[in-house]
Design an enzyme around this catalytic site. Structure first.
Site, PDB file in Angstrom:
ATOM      1  CG  HIS A  72      -2.160  -0.872   0.966  1.00  0.00           C
ATOM      2  ND1 HIS A  72      -3.449  -0.442   1.141  1.00  0.00           N
ATOM      3  CD2 HIS A  72      -2.263  -2.161   0.550  1.00  0.00           C
ATOM      4  CE1 HIS A  72      -4.303  -1.423   0.852  1.00  0.00           C
ATOM      5  NE2 HIS A  72      -3.608  -2.477   0.503  1.00  0.00           N
ATOM      6  CG  ASP A  73       4.980   3.441   1.528  1.00  0.00           C
ATOM      7  OD1 ASP A  73       4.389   4.545   1.474  1.00  0.00           O
ATOM      8  OD2 ASP A  73       6.223   3.334   1.597  1.00  0.00           O
ATOM      9  CB  VAL A  76      -0.696   5.442  -2.150  1.00  0.00           C
ATOM     10  CG1 VAL A  76      -1.331   6.824  -2.037  1.00  0.00           C
ATOM     11  CG2 VAL A  76      -1.772   4.360  -2.248  1.00  0.00           C
ATOM     12  N   GLY A  78       4.282   6.290  -4.503  1.00  0.00           N
ATOM     13  CA  GLY A  78       5.596   5.652  -4.411  1.00  0.00           C
ATOM     14  C   GLY A  78       5.948   5.195  -3.014  1.00  0.00           C
ATOM     15  CG  ASP A  80       5.856   8.481  -0.129  1.00  0.00           C
ATOM     16  OD1 ASP A  80       5.140   7.488   0.210  1.00  0.00           O
ATOM     17  OD2 ASP A  80       5.381   9.592  -0.384  1.00  0.00           O
ATOM     18  CB  SER A  82       2.788   8.734   1.880  1.00  0.00           C
ATOM     19  OG  SER A  82       2.555   7.691   0.947  1.00  0.00           O
ATOM     20  CB  THR A 249      -0.998 -24.783   3.809  1.00  0.00           C
ATOM     21  OG1 THR A 249      -0.990 -23.632   2.968  1.00  0.00           O
ATOM     22  CG2 THR A 249      -1.031 -26.036   2.942  1.00  0.00           C
TER      23      THR A 249
END
Ligand code: HEM
Ligand SMILES: *[C@@H]1O[C@H](CO)[C@@H](O)[C@H](O)[C@H]1NC(C)=O
Ligand SMILES: *[C@@H]1O[C@H](CO)[C@@H](O)[C@H](O)[C@H]1NC(C)=O
Ligand SMILES: *[C@@H]1O[C@H](CO)[C@@H](O)[C@H](O)[C@H]1NC(C)=O
Ligand SMILES: *[C@@H]1O[C@H](CO)[C@@H](O)[C@H](O)[C@H]1NC(C)=O
Ligand SMILES: *[C@@H]1O[C@H](CO)[C@@H](O)[C@H](O)[C@H]1NC(C)=O
Length: 328
Positions: A72-73, A76, A78, A80, A82, A249
């Site tokens: 997710h970083d 959105v 890049g 960074d 955020s 599993t």
């Protein structure tokens, strides 16, 4: 049919061109490096590894949490960090308000350990990348692999951009391909990285659409019956229980079991099952299912590639002291 296909190809091509244009400047200026902290903080990666290991040893679900945070970083604005920023009086609508993710306190704990080694040197964006790599090692039994570093932390975090950039679990294959292409990631990367859904957790609300009122015919009927015993029908006041991504599993192990689950219809999301929707991606699923070692190599490479998306390097951005707040 031919028209639809070429229109689709043209859109894909455009997405690639846009992604290339976006990612070229920062790479040309100052690309990521292997062992970026060799001189400035030689123990940084060992400390991240040690604390990450400790956190996963205490709570085996945390490897998946770190992995998803990194995804997710990077998707959105890049990689960074955020995603890690808390709301402030000036900016209440930050990324983390859009989708609930786990592991923020754990990242702060890793950062605190690294800060005590070398104050103000190692970015939160790099810590997230190292922690995701180490999660593959600890939770997936991967041989450790090099994760390039030198990312800097951003100062902007915007709720709206999550909705614009994170793929939806009801996306069709072409939408997923387009979403990944916009980040410079290929169809192979999509199939390879989706195996992250072999571990960790999900909420029933993302699956209910495939269970009620009728069961999605692409879902394994036995699996659907089991899920219905845990996920109450929407509107029945049964809440939104958490289920495991992988019921076949160990749900806390990152593995290629995801691909066998796909073949037998035992995956949670429309977006997962859609990987069987073209002969190319279905062949890739079959290959990854049959050959764990090759998939592991590809997963490690794709994770490194994901970690290069629109990074800030050189003197851009900053290095935060606390991962949840911008340094003023
Ligand atoms: C291909 C498009 C993708 C879609 C539509 C998608 C969607 C989702 C959704 C809806 C959940 C459940 C969240 C919840 O209920 O709390 C989830 C969980 C998860 N996703 Fe994805 N995802 C995608 C790709 C990825 C990628 C590329 C990675 C990492 C490489 C990833 C890693 C994870 C992990 C590890 C979890 C479990 C998180 C936890 O245990 O807290 N996903 N994903
Ligand atoms: C490793 O982490 C543990 C906690 O999990 C801590 O007690 C120990 O001091 C750490 N060791 C190093 C070398 O960082
Ligand atoms: C809030 O935003 C204003 C205007 O952009 C800025 O001048 C001020 O320093 C910000 N305050 C904080 C606490 O960041
Ligand atoms: C559905 O899942 C069961 C295991 O729960 C498996 O035995 C069966 O073969 C699966 N069905 C299909 C059509 O793949
Ligand atoms: C792909 O999905 C569509 C529905 O979205 C379905 O009509 C079609 O048969 C699927 N194709 C394959 C090859 O699975
Ligand atoms: C699957 O593996 C076969 C045999 O190695 C190879 O020829 C084929 O190109 C692979 N398919 C994909 C989509 O990777």
């Amino acid at each position: 049919m031919a028209t639809a296909t070429s229109a689709c190809n043209a859109m894909l091509l455009m997405a690639f061109v846009v992604a290339a244009a976006l990612s070229t400047p920062s790479r040309a200026q100052s690309p990521l490096q292997y062992n970026f902290y060799a001189n400035s903080c030689p123990q940084a990666e060992a400390t991240v590894r040690n604390v990450t290991e400790g956190i996963i040893a205490k709570d085996r679900t945390m490897g998946a949490a770190f992995m998803r945070l990194f995804f997710h970083d990077c998707f959105v604005r890049g990689c960074d960090a955020s995603i890690l920023l808390d709301p402030t009086a000036n900016n209440t609508q930050v990324e983390k308000k859009a989708i609930a993710l786990r592991g923020y306190d754990a990242v702060n704990k890793i950062k605190a350990a690294v800060e005590s080694d070398c104050p103000g040197v190692v970015s939160c964006a790099d810590i997230l990348a190292f922690a995701a790599r180490d999660s593959a090692v600890v939770s997936g039994g991967f041989a450790s692999f090099a994760m390039p570093s030198g990312r800097r932390d951003g100062t902007v975090s915007n709720f709206i951009e999550v909705l614009q950039n994170i793929p939806s679990p009801i996306f069709k294959l072409q939408e997923l391909i387009k979403n990944f292409a916009a980040k410079g990631l290929s169809i192979d990367d999509l199939v390879t990285l989706s195996a992250a859904h072999s571990f960790g957790q999900a909420h029933c609300s993302f699956v209910n659409g495939r269970l009620y009122p009728t069961v999605d015919p692409t879902m394994n009927a036995t699996y659907a019956d089991t899920l219905k015993t845990v996920c109450p029908p929407p509107g029945s006041n049964g809440g939104d229980p958490v289920i495991n991504n992988n019921r076949v599993t160990d749900p806390n192990v990152l593995s290629n079991q995801y691909y066998s689950n796909l073949v037998t219809g035992q995956v949670l999301f429309v977006s997962d099952q859609q990987l069987m929707n073209s002969s190319y991606t279905a062949a890739k699923v079959a290959n990854n299912s049959a050959d764990a070692a090759t998939w592991m190599g590809q997963f490690a490479a794709a994770l490194v590639k994901m970690g290069r998306i629109q990074v800030l390097t050189g003197t851009a951005g900053q290095v935060r002291k606390y991962c949840n707040v911008v340094k003023s």
